[in-house]
Write a protein that holds these residues in place. Structure first.
Motif: not given
Length: 827
Positions: A18-25, A40-58
């Motif tokens: 994300v920090e280096n410019g990806a549009n999607a992960i 990989n990501f457990d469910r809590e980490a997945l939620r946090e990953a989606i929140h982290f990315a979506h804030l940045r329009k990723v």
């Protein structure tokens, strides 16, 4: 603008992307992903990953691209519901049964077709679009011309790989890891046998390459498209994908940053150029040498990393001297070398020597921190090297530190600029408003009501100091407007709280926008054509010549599967299909026609002509191996359709899909166990077939080892050595894997052992299996006759054969056999 899609196998890699410019992960949870050995990501980490990315329009695409057992279906449904509720933007799938479950369970969650589906033609893309897929990841074997044609006519988004490791086999079609080591690539646990050493041998077992090639004959170089990014974008690709969910975050950071700069340079329209530093960064972070694979042609041996299957680093010099007593090497540099770097010496004898640079001296013996191209430097190494040995930098401490800075600090690197407005007045709450470039406005108010100031009234300077402290939030202040009415006092803590509320409000608006989904197209499953029911057969013998068909029929086979690919590298003419049809009819046997496992757009017309010719001698069924051929046969004919094993029927949901789609029968995946097969057969909506005998295809590849290293493929027209002899790959344990080259110049790697279920032939019908399939294309006519007769006899034995009967069976099947996965299963 094209999407830059990056991998993330860990939280650190996600941040790096994300920090280096990806549009999607794209990433995976702890199950159902094709890289089971990534963090990989457990469910809590997945939620946090989606929140982290979506804030940045990723966007976040979650891989659910393994084949799935029936026992896993309910956990899968629960997982899909979780992904939808957590805000995942799409899921990637391979298994048609998983796609069916996704349609039922989360009808608005976009579906992407994984490269594991081996989609190599527009027909396949259109078929998946009709099934409700919104994006298709193309096979990596396509040329730019083919990609351009597909993109110009595709009704959905097209995604292609642009960087990273390559599979030598068409993805989703590999059984090598599974059959050799029990670790299934289709289940996300590939052991990468393609990266092991092999020797190319002739019929006498003689090495035919010698020192003309290295030992890693199935190990491709890494894909790098940095020089053809404009071509890919102009071809109409929607998403460019970096492979690497098993890679460290520094790799992700470096590759994403480099391609971000390249893509932005293209869109800037000032002339596309790639700097040497960018090329070096890509090579330094990881490479097996680079290739554009099939994008610009068929490269032959130039696509292969046959001398070394792992990271080779960056060539940075050659040895000029070695002090045997002090164990100090002197190197003339052709690139930068610094403290903390790690180097490999490619020595002439004994492989390689590795050293980490802890101290460095220049030509005058002075301690230095680094040397540049042209310098001569010396440093300690643990083993002897010789003059002119090449030196490769495999770890660049400065590059790694630069990459690490983008994900390890805990604070955002790429921040979102916001305009901040603050209003304060006596008798009113203080209001902080944050506004981003898209017009989202987040507002926060103090609970405190502004009072008349007695000592220090609020000023713009005080407000600026407090509201600019955006800390670990994703925002940074680009401007400030203050509206202060009179001399007002508000506690600093209250201003901070209003700022926090404004940040939360802006977060919520940005998240809401990206998580809005369009309704996914409804799939079109039901086949409206009334198709015939094929006649039953105990044995279906797959052959590619008329002589083999005649041998099988004469020995008592009541079914022939004719054609498809020729293991003799020749086109099978319509007249041969007709003659096979006549032979089967005269014998009162079932006759099915086969289609190729892999068909590109340029080869489809050949298949269409065959299907048209079949009208004059209609088969009992046409066998298909991929979604494109399934759709083509369904669209152009009213023949019965049989889904063969490489379409991967692994669960009841896939069988139900195939039934709805108009398929009349299916060959089960050879990765299923006998127990799983019995369970499937109890509730199967389709008649089932199992492969019981023959050399299974472990790989089908667009790369041909004999054509590449013996036939000059890639340097000019191939001289077709495959027509002048038979070849095999010999592994470290002296196992021989025969090679067959078909009429489309695809290489088929066959198993070293012959699958045989002859001792259990009498059990299949009782288990609910209608037909046993014998893969006989790699057999001679006499062997086919003997095997068919033996299976006929074995079928009449009781389910627990007598000792004499078992002894006879073992004599017939030979020694070099395997029971496949019938009793051991796969991981």
């Amino acid at each position: 603008m094209v999407e830059l899609l990056a991998p993330a196998g860990s939280r650190e890699a996600l941040v790096a992307a994300v920090e280096n410019g990806a549009n999607a992960i794209y990433l995976a949870g702890n199950a159902f992903g094709a890289r089971a050995y990534a963090s990989n990501f457990d469910r809590e980490a997945l939620r946090e990953a989606i929140h982290f990315a979506h804030l940045r329009k990723v966007a976040i695409h979650v891989t659910v691209n393994t084949i799935v057992t029936d026992e896993e279906m309910e956990p899968l449904r629960d997982y899909l519901r979780f992904l939808y509720e957590a805000g995942a933007d799409a899921v990637l799938v391979q298994d048609l049964g998983v796609a069916r479950v996704a349609h039922e369970t989360v009808p608005d969650l976009p579906l992407h077709a994984s490269t594991q589906m081996s989609v190599s033609s527009l027909e396949g893309v259109r078929a998946l679009a009709e099934l409700g897929f919104t994006r298709v990841v193309l096979a990596r074997e396509l040329s730019l011309k083919e990609i351009r044609h597909i993109c110009a006519h595709a009704p959905v988004e097209i995604e292609t790989f642009m960087h990273g490791a390559l599979c030598v086999c068409y993805s989703g079609q590999c059984l090598m890891s599974s059959m050799i080591g029990g670790r299934s690539g289709n289940r996300g646990r590939c052991a990468q046998p393609c990266r092991l050493p092999y020797t190319l041998v002739d019929e006498k077992g003689q090495d035919v390459l010698g020192d003309k090639a290295g030992s890693y004959l199935l190990s491709p170089r890494d894909l790098s498209t940095i020089d053809v990014i404009p071509d890919l974008i102009e071809a109409g690709v929607s998403s460019l994908k970096i492979e690497g969910r098993m890679k460290r975050p520094e790799y992700v950071a470096t590759v994403v940053r480099t391609y971000r700069e390249a893509i932005d340079t293209y869109y800037a329209g000032k002339g596309y150029a790639v700097t040497q530093e960018e090329r070096d960064d890509l090579a330094q972070i990881f490479n097996r040498d680079f290739t554009t694979a099939y994008l610009e042609g068929r490269p032959g041996k130039a696509m292969m990393s046959d001398r070394r299957p792992n990271n080779r680093g960056l060539l940075i010099g050659r040895v000029t001297a070695y002090d045997w007593d002090a164990r100090i090497v002197t190197v003339k540099l052709s690139g930068r070398l610094g403290l903390g770097d790690q180097v490999d010496f490619w020595v002439k004898v004994g492989g390689r020597v590795t050293a980490t640079i802890s101290a460095l001296t220049d030509a005058k013996g002075r301690a230095v921190e680094e040397g540049q191209a042209g310098d001569t430097v010396s440093f300690a190494i643990p083993s002897a090297v010789r003059d002119h040995d090449r030196v490769f930098k495999v770890y660049d401490a400065r590059l790694m530190e630069r990459a690490k800075e983008t994900y390890a600090s805990g604070a955002p690197v790429r921040r979102i600029p916001v305009a901040i407005a603050v209003r304060a007045a006596v008798g009113e709450p203080l209001t902080v408003t944050l506004c981003d470039a898209d017009g989202h406005r987040g507002e926060g108010r103090t609970d405190f009501i502004g009072e008349s100031a007695r000592k220090r009234p609020l000023s713009e300077e005080i407000i600026r100091k407090q509201v600019s402290r955006l800390g670990t939030s994703v925002y940074e202040m680009k401007s400030l407007h203050c509206d202060i009415a009179g001399e007002v006092m508000v506690p600093m803590s209250e201003i901070n709280e209003a700022r926090r509320k404004a940040v939360e409000a802006l977060d919520a608006l940005r998240l809401k926008e990206i998580e809005a989904r369009e309704h996914r197209p409804e799939p079109k499953f039901t086949d409206r054509i009334a198709r015939p029911t094929p006649k039953k057969a105990d044995f279906l013998v797959a052959v590619d010549t008329l002589g083999k068909a005649e041998a099988a029929l004469a020995a008592g086979a009541d079914g022939i599967l004719f054609g498809g690919e020729s293991y003799e590298h020749r086109v099978i003419a319509p007249e041969e299909y007709e003659r096979a049809w006549q032979m089967a009819r005269e014998a009162g046997a079932r006759i099915d026609f086969n289609t190729p496992r892999i068909v590109h757009d340029g080869q489809q017309k050949h298949v269409e002509r065959l299907l048209a010719a079949f009208d004059a001698f209609p088969p009992d069924a046409v066998h298909v191996h991929n979604i494109a051929m399934l759709a083509l046969v369904r669209r152009l004919t009213d023949f019965a359709i049989h889904a063969d094993y490489s379409l991967i029927s692994y669960n009841k949901q896939t069988l139900a899909f195939l039934k709805d789609y108009g398929v009349s029968g299916a060959t089960l995946s050879p990765e299923l166990t006998a127990k799983e097969i019995r369970q499937l057969a109890k509730e199967s909506p389709l008649p089932l077939t199992c492969i019981v005998h023959g050399r299974l295809e472990l790989m089908v590849s667009n790369y041909c080892v004999t054509g590449s290293f013996l036939g000059g493929c890639g340097e000019g027209p191939c001289t077709q050595p495959c027509t002048r002899g038979h070849f095999a790959l010999k592994d470290r344990k002296d196992a021989l894997f025969p090679l067959a080259m078909d009429q489309f110049c695809h290489m088929h790697v066959l198993n070293s052992k012959v699958l045989s279920m002859m001792p259990h032939a009498m059990k299949f019908r009782a288990a609910g299996i209608e037909t046993m399939q014998i893969e006989a294309k790699a057999m001679g006519e006499k062997e086919i006759a003997a095997i068919v007769k033996a299976y006929r006899k074995a079928m009449a034995f009781p389910e627990e054969p007598a000792e004499a009967q078992l002894s006879w069976i073992h004599e017939q099947e030979g020694k070099d056999i395997t029971r496949g996965h019938y009793f051991r299963g796969v991981l």
